[in-house]
Design a protein around this motif. Sequence first.
Motif, PDB file in Angstrom:
ATOM      1  N   ALA A 101       0.819  -1.211   0.000  1.00 58.68           N
ATOM      2  CA  ALA A 101       0.000   0.000   0.000  1.00 58.68           C
ATOM      3  C   ALA A 101       0.854   1.263   0.000  1.00 58.68           C
ATOM      4  CB  ALA A 101      -0.938  -0.010   1.200  1.00 58.68           C
ATOM      5  N   GLU A 102       2.088   1.185   0.544  1.00 57.56           N
ATOM      6  CA  GLU A 102       2.914   2.389   0.651  1.00 57.56           C
ATOM      7  C   GLU A 102       3.805   2.655  -0.557  1.00 57.56           C
ATOM      8  OE1 GLU A 102       5.413  -0.754   2.956  1.00 57.56           O
ATOM      9  OE2 GLU A 102       3.303  -0.280   2.816  1.00 57.56           O
ATOM     10  N   ASP A 103       3.923   1.707  -1.481  1.00 63.19           N
ATOM     11  CA  ASP A 103       4.815   1.864  -2.632  1.00 63.19           C
ATOM     12  C   ASP A 103       4.109   1.500  -3.927  1.00 63.19           C
ATOM     13  OD1 ASP A 103       7.227   2.566  -1.267  1.00 63.19           O
ATOM     14  OD2 ASP A 103       7.513   0.472  -0.735  1.00 63.19           O
ATOM     15  N   ASP A 104       4.699   1.941  -5.031  1.00 56.42           N
ATOM     16  CA  ASP A 104       4.246   1.472  -6.334  1.00 56.42           C
ATOM     17  C   ASP A 104       4.581  -0.010  -6.452  1.00 56.42           C
ATOM     18  OD1 ASP A 104       3.373   3.947  -7.222  1.00 56.42           O
ATOM     19  OD2 ASP A 104       5.287   4.463  -8.137  1.00 56.42           O
ATOM     20  N   PRO A 105       3.871  -0.761  -7.287  1.00 55.59           N
ATOM     21  CA  PRO A 105       4.247  -2.157  -7.536  1.00 55.59           C
ATOM     22  C   PRO A 105       5.684  -2.231  -8.062  1.00 55.59           C
ATOM     23  CG  PRO A 105       2.074  -1.709  -8.398  1.00 55.59           C
ATOM     24  CD  PRO A 105       2.659  -0.382  -8.004  1.00 55.59           C
ATOM     25  N   ARG A 106       6.340  -3.318  -7.738  1.00 51.39           N
ATOM     26  CA  ARG A 106       7.741  -3.498  -8.115  1.00 51.39           C
ATOM     27  C   ARG A 106       7.981  -4.881  -8.679  1.00 51.39           C
ATOM     28  NH1 ARG A 106      11.153   0.174  -4.694  1.00 51.39           N
ATOM     29  NH2 ARG A 106       9.636   1.680  -3.952  1.00 51.39           N
ATOM     30  N   LEU A 107       8.949  -4.966  -9.565  1.00 58.27           N
ATOM     31  CA  LEU A 107       9.436  -6.269 -10.030  1.00 58.27           C
ATOM     32  C   LEU A 107      10.719  -6.558  -9.270  1.00 58.27           C
ATOM     33  CD1 LEU A 107       8.894  -6.149 -13.887  1.00 58.27           C
ATOM     34  CD2 LEU A 107       7.669  -7.520 -12.206  1.00 58.27           C
ATOM     35  N   GLN A 108      10.761  -7.705  -8.637  1.00 53.58           N
ATOM     36  CA  GLN A 108      11.923  -8.132  -7.856  1.00 53.58           C
ATOM     37  C   GLN A 108      12.538  -9.334  -8.568  1.00 53.58           C
ATOM     38  OE1 GLN A 108      12.515  -6.018  -5.609  1.00 53.58           O
ATOM     39  NE2 GLN A 108      10.637  -5.341  -4.635  1.00 53.58           N
ATOM     40  N   LEU A 109      13.763  -9.166  -9.060  1.00 55.22           N
ATOM     41  CA  LEU A 109      14.451 -10.215  -9.818  1.00 55.22           C
ATOM     42  C   LEU A 109      15.503 -10.863  -8.925  1.00 55.22           C
ATOM     43  CD1 LEU A 109      14.974  -8.236 -13.143  1.00 55.22           C
ATOM     44  CD2 LEU A 109      13.065  -9.738 -12.517  1.00 55.22           C
ATOM     45  N   PHE A 110      15.415 -12.180  -8.753  1.00 52.81           N
ATOM     46  CA  PHE A 110      16.330 -12.932  -7.901  1.00 52.81           C
ATOM     47  C   PHE A 110      17.310 -13.709  -8.777  1.00 52.81           C
ATOM     48  CE2 PHE A 110      13.013 -11.815  -5.089  1.00 52.81           C
ATOM     49  CZ  PHE A 110      13.545 -11.827  -3.820  1.00 52.81           C
ATOM     50  N   PHE A 111      18.595 -13.418  -8.570  1.00 50.64           N
ATOM     51  CA  PHE A 111      19.664 -14.051  -9.335  1.00 50.64           C
ATOM     52  C   PHE A 111      20.471 -14.970  -8.433  1.00 50.64           C
ATOM     53  CE2 PHE A 111      18.821 -10.196 -11.724  1.00 50.64           C
ATOM     54  CZ  PHE A 111      18.872 -10.632 -13.039  1.00 50.64           C
ATOM     55  N   ARG A 112      20.590 -16.234  -8.831  1.00 54.26           N
ATOM     56  CA  ARG A 112      21.516 -17.148  -8.160  1.00 54.26           C
ATOM     57  C   ARG A 112      22.913 -16.775  -8.641  1.00 54.26           C
ATOM     58  NH1 ARG A 112      19.355 -22.205  -8.890  1.00 54.26           N
ATOM     59  NH2 ARG A 112      18.586 -22.154  -6.749  1.00 54.26           N
ATOM     60  N   VAL A 113      23.824 -16.642  -7.689  1.00 60.55           N
ATOM     61  CA  VAL A 113      25.214 -16.331  -8.019  1.00 60.55           C
ATOM     62  C   VAL A 113      25.961 -17.655  -8.056  1.00 60.55           C
ATOM     63  CG1 VAL A 113      27.255 -15.017  -7.373  1.00 60.55           C
ATOM     64  CG2 VAL A 113      24.975 -14.105  -6.845  1.00 60.55           C
ATOM     65  N   ARG A 114      26.355 -18.082  -9.257  1.00 61.67           N
ATOM     66  CA  ARG A 114      26.992 -19.395  -9.419  1.00 61.67           C
ATOM     67  C   ARG A 114      28.430 -19.415  -8.920  1.00 61.67           C
ATOM     68  NH1 ARG A 114      23.738 -19.765 -14.729  1.00 61.67           N
ATOM     69  NH2 ARG A 114      25.317 -18.340 -15.462  1.00 61.67           N
ATOM     70  N   SER A 115      29.127 -18.290  -9.015  1.00 58.43           N
ATOM     71  CA  SER A 115      30.490 -18.206  -8.476  1.00 58.43           C
ATOM     72  C   SER A 115      30.825 -16.746  -8.231  1.00 58.43           C
ATOM     73  CB  SER A 115      31.514 -18.855  -9.420  1.00 58.43           C
ATOM     74  OG  SER A 115      31.634 -18.115 -10.604  1.00 58.43           O
ATOM     75  N   TRP A 116      31.775 -16.531  -7.332  1.00 54.57           N
ATOM     76  CA  TRP A 116      32.209 -15.173  -7.005  1.00 54.57           C
ATOM     77  C   TRP A 116      33.640 -15.212  -6.524  1.00 54.57           C
ATOM     78  CZ3 TRP A 116      28.383 -17.672  -4.111  1.00 54.57           C
ATOM     79  CH2 TRP A 116      28.731 -18.035  -2.808  1.00 54.57           C
ATOM     80  N   ASP A 117      34.299 -14.069  -6.577  1.00 49.55           N
ATOM     81  CA  ASP A 117      35.662 -13.923  -6.080  1.00 49.55           C
ATOM     82  C   ASP A 117      35.602 -13.187  -4.752  1.00 49.55           C
ATOM     83  OD1 ASP A 117      36.834 -15.120  -8.340  1.00 49.55           O
ATOM     84  OD2 ASP A 117      36.805 -13.220  -9.427  1.00 49.55           O
ATOM     85  N   GLY A 118      36.312 -13.705  -3.767  1.00 52.40           N
ATOM     86  CA  GLY A 118      36.343 -13.067  -2.455  1.00 52.40           C
ATOM     87  C   GLY A 118      35.389 -13.719  -1.476  1.00 52.40           C
ATOM     88  N   GLU A 119      35.418 -13.218  -0.260  1.00 54.11           N
ATOM     89  CA  GLU A 119      34.536 -13.687   0.805  1.00 54.11           C
ATOM     90  C   GLU A 119      33.537 -12.565   1.109  1.00 54.11           C
ATOM     91  OE1 GLU A 119      32.875 -16.226   3.543  1.00 54.11           O
ATOM     92  OE2 GLU A 119      34.341 -16.664   1.977  1.00 54.11           O
TER      93      GLU A 119
END
Length: 176
Positions: A101-119
């Motif tokens: 009710a307090e915001d406009d509708p939003r699209l939320q995109l969830f990405f699986r991160v298959r690999s990354w560098d660092g901790e």
Amino acid sequence: MLKERTMTHSPTTESHVYTYTDGCYRSVIGVHLVLERAGQVLLGLRSGTGWRDGHFHVPAGHLEAGETVTAGAVREAAEELGLALREQDLELVHTVHHWTAEDDPRLQLFFRVRSWDGEPANAEPDKCAQLRWFPIDALPEPMVDFTAVALNHIGRGSTFSCVGWPSGLDAETSSN
């Protein structure tokens, strides 16, 4: 160039919906990072943001002007976690069409991160009280509502959900 927006009432809700003079609908887009290891998912405890403070959430942010969704996810990983990602290491695993009710509708995109560098590290302590790994099947409370829904759907292979819409409008589907 975006045209001036005007406020109108939605035929299905008592809330507002923004439309533009060209008749098009525009939505805020959120990019969300799903980092997993050993059956656990990385969550941060929101703090100092004024939005869902005290709730757990995956690392995330809003898409900025001129940015692709994958570039936005890479930027958010660097800003929030100090991680270097490559766009090709991201996999879109779930989309949420979210309404409050307090915001406009939003699209939320969830990405699986298959690999990354660092901790992963808490690079924004003014917005995140802590980062922790949680078992994917034992998520903490309280969680941001659409994040909990998305993580549960991801575990079932469902790729789309609607969250927060007025009664009768929430939906879920799966491409599998």
